[in-house]
Scaffold this active site. Structure first.
Site, PDB file in Angstrom:
ATOM      1  N   ASP A 321      -5.807   9.579  -7.178  1.00 22.69           N
ATOM      2  CA  ASP A 321      -4.338   9.543  -7.371  1.00 22.69           C
ATOM      3  C   ASP A 321      -3.909  10.261  -8.648  1.00 22.69           C
ATOM      4  OD1 ASP A 321      -4.151   8.078  -5.057  1.00 22.69           O
ATOM      5  OD2 ASP A 321      -4.053   6.150  -6.054  1.00 22.69           O
ATOM      6  N   ASP A 545      -4.862  -3.905  -3.565  1.00 20.75           N
ATOM      7  CA  ASP A 545      -4.228  -2.678  -4.042  1.00 20.75           C
ATOM      8  C   ASP A 545      -3.201  -2.951  -5.133  1.00 20.75           C
ATOM      9  OD1 ASP A 545      -5.505  -0.891  -2.195  1.00 20.75           O
ATOM     10  OD2 ASP A 545      -4.169  -1.653  -0.640  1.00 20.75           O
TER      11      ASP A 545
END
Length: 607
Positions: A321, A545
């Protein structure tokens, strides 16, 4: 990482026969007595200096009898010299006297064995080298000059820099560079695919969590990656909810004990990390690149470079990411953020990744795979090529070259289906292409396998080696269970056709947090398809997450509304519901309800 700890316990006194200390390339011979006859040792001490600070690297070699523990001592010649923080030992200082006591994982030193420890220090006036070292109270005296080159980077102490950041460079050009430390790689020869022919390391901490859930033993022996998501995780964080007590060396030692052939680590601590989300923001600010180098990458490299691990294939997943955000989530893009603008302008991501590749890639048995997002992020033409160019720019930054890149990984910690058996991007309904459906939204890809294979070709075309391999994270993209379609959708409209036939049951392809209905995907295995090195479980199934609501913590984990099941969305997910499960803990923490769902909806199903 601050490792200040007062040492306790008495020092063992050992007798020696002969001695010398290697200091910055010079050998000092000291007299010994006939009574010193049991143990011999040598110490190599090198530094990388900058105004007011330095990084010290100390290698201890036992050239006598085996040791079960050790305590190194030395004296700084200058009263201004201080140890600020350190790694791979428990450091303390009293006046000018410094001691470093072994950690639990490196106390045993066989005859002929070495261990390397390090620290960041400060000084004023001058920074002379110590002239004498003791091990367990006895003067070290012996050894040969070191051939390693000391680091040439300039990391500061723990205080972040206040200087103006580097000038911004376009993502397609080479950004500002710094020279990475160099060292002689340990023995070990890279193979074309590190996953072939050997078994993977099973993280005992994840295995125990998996087996704490009913039915978890069916999958608990699968290899998963170890996440190093903050500096403290290098040595282990026993009081953390998202990391375990085992540090990097502990995992490497456990891999050797298991007879594993490969082990996977996630390198994940860039300055201004995950600039477009909040659930996984990290501990380092956007201007703390020097800390990232000196306190994070350098200690990891020092451990992974230990010659005892030379026959273990060490796979590093590099900074998920990160780089794609510089293309898709900066100013001018829907949902662009100030943080993404900042780390693009100051080069933190590009130079951080380049430094990590160069430093870790110098180790002969290390395999670096850079994160390359997923099809639902960069599958559009406007993102596909620019992200490939951005990845190339990082791969040649900070002294790195493309030779330090073994390959790339897609779908890391995401949910995109591996294959869509009933929907192809080339399908049409009543003369209309399915690409104009709301789900596909003009994307060129509908699943991860087709995307990974195509993106690999694009990466080769921009200058990466033709032998690069791709990894696909299949830990949570199975989408099995009763909701899984068994055939194409109705031909009444493109939306009805796509929504009725797609196995990925998310509300929107942009949803990424603790997705309801997800299942375990393909189990880890090597060479499953052309151009794919392996299916892997990099995101350990059952690890959250992000939290469903704000949960105060000291682990650098924020709250992102995309993890809130009541959230109605934003521009990046088409203003859709988040699709997140309720009652989730902070990112990385164990989420047993999610793990139970993943097993229930596994595809292929669990027996």
């Amino acid at each position: 990482m601050n490792l200040w700890r007062r040492l306790s316990g008495r020092n063992r006194t050992l007798a020696l026969t002969g001695a010398g200390v290697l200091v910055a390339g010079g050998l000092v011979t000291l007299p010994v007595t006939a009574a010193q006859a049991a143990t011999q040792c040598s110490v190599t001490y090198t530094t990388s200096d900058w105004p007011g600070g330095f990084t010290g690297t100390v290698t201890i070699k036992n050239i006598g009898d085996a040791l079960s523990s050790w305590n190194l001592g030395f004296t700084f010649p200058n009263s201004s010299q201080r140890v600020v923080n350190g790694w791979s030992a428990r450091w303390s200082q009293s006046g000018q006297n410094v001691t470093a006591q072994n950690e639990s994982y490196n106390g045993s030193l066989a005859s002929g064995a070495s261990t390397t420890i390090g620290f960041n220090g400060s000084w004023s006036g001058s920074n002379p080298k110590p002239t004498q070292f003791t091990l367990n109270g006895t003067v070290c005296n012996g050894g040969t000059p070191s051939t390693s080159t000391p680091p040439t980077s300039t990391p500061p102490t723990s205080t972040p820099p206040t200087s103006t950041p580097p000038t911004s460079t376009p993502p397609t050009s080479t950004p500002p560079t710094s020279t990475p430390p160099t060292s002689t790689p340990p023995p070990g020869q890279r193979v074309d695919n590190p996953y072939v022919g050997v078994k993977g390391y099973v993280n005992p901490e994840w295995k125990a969590k998996a087996e704490s859930v009913s039915g978890g033993s069916r999958v608990s022996n699968n290899p998963t990656a170890v996440w190093i998501d903050r500096i403290a995780a290098i040595n282990g964080t026993p009081d953390s909810s998202s990391n375990g007590a085992m540090g990097v060396r502990d995992h490497l030692d456990a891999a050797l004990a298991q007879g594993a052939g490969y082990i996977q680590f996630v390198i994940y601590n860039l300055p201004g990390r995950d600039c477009a989300a909040l659930a996984s923001n990290g501990e380092l600010g956007p201007d703390e690149l020097p800390r990232y180098k000196a306190e994070y990458i350098d200690p990891i490299a020092a451990i992974q470079g230990d010659s005892k691990y030379r026959n273990l294939r060490i796979v590093n997943i590099i900074e998920i990411d990160s780089l794609p955000n510089l293309v898709t989530n900066t100013s001018g893009n829907p949902g662009g953020t100030v943080m993404c603008d900042t780390v693009k302008a100051n080069g933190a991501y590009v130079n951080g990744v380049g430094y990590a590749l160069a430093k870790l890639g110098a180790i002969g048995n290390v395999y670096n795979y850079i994160d390359a997002a997923h099809h639902g992020w960069i599958g559009w033409d406007s993102n596909f090529g620019p992200v490939a160019d951005q990845l190339k720019a990082a791969a040649v930054a900070s002294g790195s070259t493309v030779a330090n890149v073994q390959g790339f990984i897609v779908n890391t910690a995401n949910y995109s289906a591996l294959k869509e058996p009933y929907v192809k991007v080339t399908d049409s309904v009543n003369g209309q292409t399915v690409r104009q459906s709301k789900w596909i939204d003009w994307n060129q890809y509908v699943d991860e396998l087709s995307f990974a294979q195509a993106f690999r070709q694009k990466l080769v075309s921009v200058g990466f080696d033709s032998n690069i391999g791709m990894l696909i994270d299949t830990s949570r993209n199975g989408w099995g269970g009763s909701a899984r379609p068994t055939g194409p959708g109705p031909m009444t409209s493109v939306d009805a056709y796509v929504d009725g036939g797609r196995v990925d049951r998310r509300i929107h392809a942009g949803n990424w947090c603790n997705q309801a209905g997800a299942g375990l995907g393909e189990r880890p295995r090597a060479n499953p398809e052309t151009g794919i090195d392996a299916y892997v479980w990099v995101k350990p199934p059952g690890e959250s997450d992000g939290s469903s609501k704000e949960i105060p913590n000291n682990e650098g984990k924020g709250f992102d509304r995309m993890c809130d099941p009541t959230y109605t969305g934003n521009a990046r997910n088409g203003n859709s519901m988040s699709g997140a499960l309720p009652d989730a803990p902070i990112s990385g923490a164990w989420f047993p309800a999610q793990f139970q769902q993943l097993m229930q909806n596994a595809y292929p199903p669990l027996s």
